[in-house]
Motif scaffolding. Sequence first.
Motif, mmCIF file in Angstrom:
data_model
loop_
_atom_site.group_PDB
_atom_site.id
_atom_site.type_symbol
_atom_site.label_atom_id
_atom_site.label_comp_id
_atom_site.label_asym_id
_atom_site.label_seq_id
_atom_site.Cartn_x
_atom_site.Cartn_y
_atom_site.Cartn_z
ATOM 1 N N THR A 168 0.832 -1.207 0.000
ATOM 2 C CA THR A 168 0.000 0.000 0.000
ATOM 3 C C THR A 168 0.865 1.255 0.000
ATOM 4 N N SER A 169 1.904 1.232 0.818
ATOM 5 C CA SER A 169 2.794 2.388 0.890
ATOM 6 C C SER A 169 3.495 2.615 -0.452
ATOM 7 N N LEU A 170 3.968 1.540 -1.063
ATOM 8 C CA LEU A 170 4.608 1.653 -2.375
ATOM 9 C C LEU A 170 3.623 2.147 -3.432
ATOM 10 N N ALA A 171 2.373 1.719 -3.307
ATOM 11 C CA ALA A 171 1.364 2.074 -4.303
ATOM 12 C C ALA A 171 0.942 3.530 -4.183
ATOM 13 N N PHE A 172 0.702 3.991 -2.950
ATOM 14 C CA PHE A 172 0.044 5.286 -2.783
ATOM 15 C C PHE A 172 0.899 6.347 -2.099
ATOM 16 N N GLY A 173 2.126 5.986 -1.732
ATOM 17 C CA GLY A 173 3.017 6.981 -1.141
ATOM 18 C C GLY A 173 2.619 7.399 0.261
ATOM 19 N N ASN A 174 1.911 6.518 0.975
ATOM 20 C CA ASN A 174 1.524 6.842 2.349
ATOM 21 C C ASN A 174 2.452 6.139 3.340
ATOM 22 N N LYS A 175 2.446 6.623 4.581
ATOM 23 C CA LYS A 175 3.165 5.934 5.651
ATOM 24 C C LYS A 175 2.532 4.558 5.852
ATOM 25 N N ILE A 176 3.356 3.577 6.196
ATOM 26 C CA ILE A 176 2.847 2.217 6.387
ATOM 27 C C ILE A 176 1.871 2.200 7.562
ATOM 28 N N ALA A 177 0.708 1.615 7.338
ATOM 29 C CA ALA A 177 -0.332 1.589 8.386
ATOM 30 C C ALA A 177 -0.885 0.173 8.469
ATOM 31 N N ALA A 178 -0.123 -0.694 9.145
ATOM 32 C CA ALA A 178 -0.496 -2.113 9.187
ATOM 33 C C ALA A 178 -1.566 -2.397 10.236
ATOM 34 N N ASP A 179 -1.713 -1.492 11.208
ATOM 35 C CA ASP A 179 -2.674 -1.754 12.280
ATOM 36 C C ASP A 179 -4.079 -1.307 11.909
ATOM 37 N N ASP A 180 -4.183 -0.674 10.777
ATOM 38 C CA ASP A 180 -5.445 -0.047 10.415
ATOM 39 C C ASP A 180 -6.126 -0.777 9.267
ATOM 40 N N ILE A 181 -5.886 -2.083 9.190
ATOM 41 C CA ILE A 181 -6.384 -2.863 8.064
ATOM 42 C C ILE A 181 -7.608 -3.672 8.484
ATOM 43 N N TYR A 182 -8.644 -3.641 7.679
ATOM 44 C CA TYR A 182 -9.821 -4.472 7.942
ATOM 45 C C TYR A 182 -9.418 -5.926 7.756
ATOM 46 N N LEU A 183 -9.714 -6.759 8.735
ATOM 47 C CA LEU A 183 -9.180 -8.116 8.775
ATOM 48 C C LEU A 183 -10.274 -9.146 8.972
ATOM 49 N N GLU A 184 -10.304 -10.130 8.094
ATOM 50 C CA GLU A 184 -11.223 -11.257 8.218
ATOM 51 C C GLU A 184 -10.478 -12.486 7.694
ATOM 52 N N GLY A 185 -10.387 -13.520 8.481
ATOM 53 C CA GLY A 185 -9.641 -14.713 8.071
ATOM 54 C C GLY A 185 -10.507 -15.730 7.344
ATOM 55 N N ILE A 186 -9.950 -16.935 7.160
ATOM 56 C CA ILE A 186 -10.661 -17.941 6.361
ATOM 57 C C ILE A 186 -11.277 -19.055 7.199
ATOM 58 N N SER A 187 -11.189 -18.930 8.542
ATOM 59 C CA SER A 187 -11.602 -20.075 9.360
ATOM 60 C C SER A 187 -13.108 -20.340 9.313
ATOM 61 N N ASN A 188 -13.900 -19.367 8.889
ATOM 62 C CA ASN A 188 -15.346 -19.649 8.811
ATOM 63 C C ASN A 188 -15.829 -19.928 7.388
ATOM 64 N N ILE A 189 -14.871 -20.215 6.478
ATOM 65 C CA ILE A 189 -15.275 -20.610 5.118
ATOM 66 C C ILE A 189 -15.628 -22.093 5.127
ATOM 67 N N SER A 190 -16.810 -22.388 4.621
ATOM 68 C CA SER A 190 -17.293 -23.775 4.667
ATOM 69 C C SER A 190 -17.400 -24.349 3.256
ATOM 70 N N GLN A 191 -17.611 -25.650 3.190
ATOM 71 C CA GLN A 191 -17.859 -26.304 1.901
ATOM 72 C C GLN A 191 -19.086 -25.705 1.207
ATOM 73 N N ALA A 192 -20.074 -25.268 2.001
ATOM 74 C CA ALA A 192 -21.270 -24.672 1.391
ATOM 75 C C ALA A 192 -20.877 -23.408 0.601
ATOM 76 N N ASP A 193 -19.940 -22.617 1.144
ATOM 77 C CA ASP A 193 -19.486 -21.412 0.434
ATOM 78 C C ASP A 193 -18.718 -21.776 -0.846
ATOM 79 N N ILE A 194 -17.812 -22.732 -0.688
ATOM 80 C CA ILE A 194 -16.965 -23.133 -1.822
ATOM 81 C C ILE A 194 -17.835 -23.664 -2.965
#
Lengths: 437, 437
Positions: free
Chosen positions: B212-238
């Motif tokens: 993101t920093s390389l793309a947009f020239g902003n200071k790195i902001a790793a703590d401010d990222i919306y985060l959702e993992g894959i542990s609740n992905i089920s076969q029904a979704d796939i």
Amino acid sequence: MAESLRVGIAGLGTVGASVVRVLTEKAAELTRQCGRTITVTAVSARDRNKDRGVDLSTVSWFENPVDLARSNEIDVFIELIGGDEGAARESVKAALEAGRHVVTANKALLAKHGVALAEIAEKKGVLLNYEAAVAGGIPVIKTMREAMAGNSVTRVFGILNGTCNYILTRMEAEGLTFEECLKDAQRLGYAEADPTFDIEGNDTAHKLAILTSLAFGNKIAADDIYLEGISNISQADIRAAAELGYRIKLLGVAQRTESGIEQRVHPTMVPTASVIAQVHGVTNAVAIETDILGELLLSGPGAGGNATASAVVGDLADIAKSRPGFQHGPVFGRPAKELKTYKKAQMRSHAGGYFIRLTVHDRVGVFAAVAKRMADNDISLESIVQHAVGPEAAEKKTVILVTHETTEAAVRKAVEGITKDGHLTDKPQVIRIERAG
Amino acid sequence: MAESLRVGIAGLGTVGASVVRVLTEKAAELTRQCGRTITVTAVSARDRNKDRGVDLSTVSWFENPVDLARSNEIDVFIELIGGDEGAARESVKAALEAGRHVVTANKALLAKHGVALAEIAEKKGVLLNYEAAVAGGIPVIKTMREAMAGNSVTRVFGILNGTCNYILTRMEAEGLTFEECLKDAQRLGYAEADPTFDIEGNDTAHKLAILTSLAFGNKIAADDIYLEGISNISQADIRAAAELGYRIKLLGVAQRTESGIEQRVHPTMVPTASVIAQVHGVTNAVAIETDILGELLLSGPGAGGNATASAVVGDLADIAKSRPGFQHGPVFGRPAKELKTYKKAQMRSHAGGYFIRLTVHDRVGVFAAVAKRMADNDISLESIVQHAVGPEAAEKKTVILVTHETTEAAVRKAVEGITKDGHLTDKPQVIRIERAG
């Protein structure tokens, strides 16, 4: 801040005008990135009065690009004239000899005179950058020349010609003939009035020859490439490929083999589920296989004014970031004087899978005869599909063979034998299969 | 020939040992490419007596990596210790302050302290290279930092975590549950004993923040990222994804919007026919969209000792080719002091298509209620699919909605409403759809 980098551009077509526009519109950002300004100080183009949509009122005009190349007004000479001789060659040579850095998009020039020009650049300690010459905006030169240091390349292959990929994509998607798609490509400006150079694979060969040198450290050998174009690809091939889980792409492939380096350009079956099979339309892609990294694939726009200008500006920015006294890496990855003589692998020894489509008389014994010719040449078959050709030709049948790995020599001998047996009603079709991840 | 480039390595795990091996085995070729030799002169690692399969008998050993970083025996300090504080941070800081170039594979360190470290590097006029920190062997840092000069990036997204992609690939290919695939990934060494950092998206977020920093020239902001993992992905979704022409990938996405920069990591539906959908197993991929070049995609091995070592050696070779007096480009593309404050776009304003999977009671009026909640929130639907959940649950039905472009806020409100209506038997599933070529 360091002094401005002074740029001279020879050739103000679509790409040249795009370069001027990007350098103007992105001046502040480029200065931030490079630590100095980049200024177009001089140009050379045929028609001084043509409206190119960019302001050139303050730059010097040169009638002769060679004079521009030698001018003291520039630090970098950008060659966008085209052609492998004449003004392009003379001006690039003159610029390098005068100690100017050079950026060029000219694959034909590099394919023919690249090594000689690199020797001059390396002797003079200047950069010869040519990212735009291969696969347009895809940074494959930078990747192979810089990022892959320490890697030994085993194979590099790619979709290097947008015209061919556009035609093959539309043939598959819409069931059109080669001729119909070619006409559309010409109408849309994707193909020249004389499309031979694109569709017969010459353009791909020029680009491949440059990648081969970067991959294997050999002198560029563009005249020694096995060449087969796409003009004889039919709907029957496309449909059979789809049925067998393949897609047809015109690939340039360079591969290290025991008997030398294979360089070949031909229609190729790649697995439908591979990444490169999803590269559609005028998009290009390059896959690089190495001992350490494994397989890397880059895809993106392979042509067009903007994509090409992006690569030219990237090359310029690298020069702007360098300073006098900087020892540049060699033009083709290794010092030009140390590039090895190209040792060509014979096409007959090429090993791989083959797709063979035969149109045969529908009579007893044909299948057995075909099978025998395969067995006699030690070709083992992965699959055999037999079809009626269609209601209009009930007396004909199509036999499609997919072989396990065998050699070009064996396949040629087998197909010759089948032809001699007299069962074929049409010319046999042979398409090589390429492994792809 | 110029003097040898003297290298000190801190951390001799798999990657460190690979780097030493490549530098030894490819010494002649690297010398040819760089114009000087590269020599490992000193190392620092915990266990001096461990057999690492490489000869370290002639190098100096340092107990403390910070002492190695400051040593006069080295020109370049390679940090392969790991961690965003402690020895890694102190030694990199010490090396830069002592005027040594630094190569690191440490994404966590850069995500947290990258800008501060870049300021030191730029003040001292040394290089801080970190190709290995993002997407392993894929040269995405070089591409964004160098090749894309003059381009304004609009979006960058990618598959940046091999563990998650391995799990999702196997879930789709073999119909296994998330838990089964995770166990296999752990058995094969693709996932840690505590896999949280990978599967919940934190690792992807670190890498994304750098891009993101390389793309947009902003200071790195790793703590401010919306985060959702894959542990609740089920076969029904796939299965539903496949039916609708999508595949589920964990993507990191950074995008410039009117209200700021979006940074988000979440399971994402990408079209099955897109290039990125064919990126399987532990392979990584990054797509970059810009105003001039268009869309570029790079795919390749994202982790592993050799792929990471390849990136480290590429970074080293760039340093070897440079010489004293060379003015390097900035660490994150623009001077660290000029990086802008990150302006976060609110996730609620995210615009895009959504996949919504609802498990509902099989009774009259449910469908109408769901449709009304969508309409009330101005969500227009691209498709609706309704299934029986299975013979074991005849009283349940699955409703799958695919929306046209709408906002996160609207979807959240609609789903809240549906939940309140009391028709749901299970937790609703919402997966964002991402455009991909």
